[in-house]
Structures are given as structure tokens and as C-alpha cells.
Design a protein around this motif. Structure first.
Motif, PDB file in Angstrom:
ATOM      1  N   ILE A 170       0.856  16.397 -27.968  1.00  0.00           N
ATOM      2  CA  ILE A 170       2.035  16.783 -27.097  1.00  0.00           C
ATOM      3  C   ILE A 170       1.870  17.944 -26.300  1.00  0.00           C
ATOM      4  O   ILE A 170       2.200  18.109 -24.913  1.00  0.00           O
ATOM      5  N   MET A 174       2.070  17.372 -22.245  1.00  0.00           N
ATOM      6  CA  MET A 174       3.178  17.992 -21.502  1.00  0.00           C
ATOM      7  C   MET A 174       2.936  19.590 -21.161  1.00  0.00           C
ATOM      8  O   MET A 174       3.229  19.835 -19.969  1.00  0.00           O
ATOM      9  N   GLY A 178       6.086  21.453 -19.370  1.00  0.00           N
ATOM     10  CA  GLY A 178       6.796  20.260 -19.420  1.00  0.00           C
ATOM     11  C   GLY A 178       7.731  20.342 -20.658  1.00  0.00           C
ATOM     12  O   GLY A 178       8.892  19.843 -20.506  1.00  0.00           O
ATOM     13  N   ALA A 179       7.475  20.963 -21.724  1.00  0.00           N
ATOM     14  CA  ALA A 179       8.387  21.477 -22.847  1.00  0.00           C
ATOM     15  C   ALA A 179       9.479  22.019 -22.328  1.00  0.00           C
ATOM     16  O   ALA A 179      10.783  21.776 -22.721  1.00  0.00           O
TER      17      ALA A 179
END
Length: 208
Positions: A170, A174, A178-179
């Protein structure tokens, strides 16, 4: 019942923020083996589940023993969740939802982070505890409704576990930016839900 399920799921998903857990967990477990990360992730989620469920079932009795009614807790909980929402929108980290910088530094030097800071406060933090108690408290003596809330807790924690197990992927997909974007969007939703909690508490208080 469908509305209860949906509202509880959205609120808990936003507060626990499984996607936002991934980059934090990847950071504090940097250097550990894949087997160690998996073991700590499973243990941390199980401990958080025990804490959340216990607090949800026993928290109301504790409040009553202290003379605190549900309307007052709705107002206080709504304000706490609103502060959390503001921090999410501005992508700031604090002890409300995540470990503080000093706590994260301490965690780096720990061999096992499953209890601290993973279970507490990353998963079962003040915001999550408040949310669980509010949802269970609003269910009253309806055992079916309480059971549904507990099922929602289990579902969100399973998503959190999946996120932790895939934390490295992840993070690569991301990135931190992105998070943060996801957290900002969820923060706006949480702000609206927090205001509704305060309004519900004020309305119930006015009735009494």
C-alpha cells in the motif's frame, strides 16, 4: 437495521482509518522480517478487538457509575471526533488517532509493537473507543442492534488487519501523499457525523 449497520461501519472505518494505518505501520516495523510483521499485525488487531468490545459492553455501566448520561457523552464524544476530523483534514497526527512522534520513536526501539503503539493508540485510540461506546449506547437494550455493532467492529478490524498485512504494498502504491488525500476526504465525512452527535446530545439533553 441497515441504517445502523451502514452508519456504524462508516464511522468506525473513518475513525480507525485502515488505509492510513498502513504507512505508519510500515514505518515502525521497518527492518523487521515479514513473519514478524505478520505476527505483530495479527496480535495487535486481536488485542484492539478485545479492548474495543470490552469498552463497548462495559463502558456504559462505567459512565452510569460516574453519573454521566449518554447525552453528555454524545456531546463530549462529538467534540472529540470533530477535533479528530480537523486533524485528518489537515493531515496532522496526534495522540487522538495515532501515536505521537515520541511514541513512534519509542516504538522503533521495541521488538514487539503489537500492544503499543499498534493496538493502542493506533487502532483502539480515544476516537475509536468513543465511537464504539456511542454506537453501543445508542442501541440501548436491543441485543440484535448491539450484536450488529459488534459485527461491524469485527469487519472494520478485519480490513485494518488486511491493510497492515499489505502495508508495504500500500505504501509503495499510494505513498504518504495518497494516504493523506484519503484521510482528508474521510475527515470531512467524520466532521459532519461529529456535528450530528453533538446535535443529538443537545436535543436529548433538552428533553430531559
Amino acid at each position: 437495521m441497515t441504517e445502523l449497520l451502514l452508519d456504524s461501519f462508516i464511522l468506525l472505518f473513518v475513525v480507525i482509518d485502515p488505509i492510513g494505518l498502513a504507512p505508519i505501520y510500515a514505518g515502525i516495523t521497518h527492518g523487521d522480517s515479514a513473519a514478524q510483521r505478520r505476527r505483530m499485525a495479527v496480535r495487535g488487531v486481536l488485542i484492539a478487538a478485545a479492548i474495543l468490545i470490552s469498552f463497548g459492553l462495559l463502558g456504559d455501566a462505567l459512565l452510569r457509575s460516574l453519573g454521566v448520561g449518554l447525552p453528555a457523552f454524545q456531546i463530549a464524544g462529538g467534540l472529540l471526533l470533530f477535533l479528530l476530523a480537523v486533524e485528518m483534514v489537515f493531515a496532522r497526527q496526534s495522540g487522538i488517532r495515532t501515536a505521537t512522534p515520541r511514541e513512534q520513536d519509542e516504538a522503533v526501539h521495541r521488538r514487539d509493537v503489537s500492544v503499543f503503539p499498534l493496538a493502542i493508540p493506533l487502532i483502539a485510540g480515544p476516537g475509536a473507543l468513543t465511537t464504539v461506546l456511542l454506537r453501543v449506547g445508542e442501541s440501548g437494550d436491543d441485543l440484535v442492534a448491539i450484536g450488529l455493532v459488534l459485527a461491524v467492529i469485527a469487519a472494520v478490524l478485519m480490513l485494518a488487519l488486511l491493510s497492515l498485512l499489505m502495508a508495504t504494498r500500500i505504501l509503495k502504491l499510494m505513498g504518504e501523499t495518497g494516504a493523506n488525500v484519503v484521510s482528508r476526504v474521510l475527515g470531512v465525512v467524520l466532521a459532519a457525523l461529529a456535528v450530528q452527535y453533538v446535535l443529538n446530545g443537545l436535543q436529548a439533553q433538552a428533553v430531559f
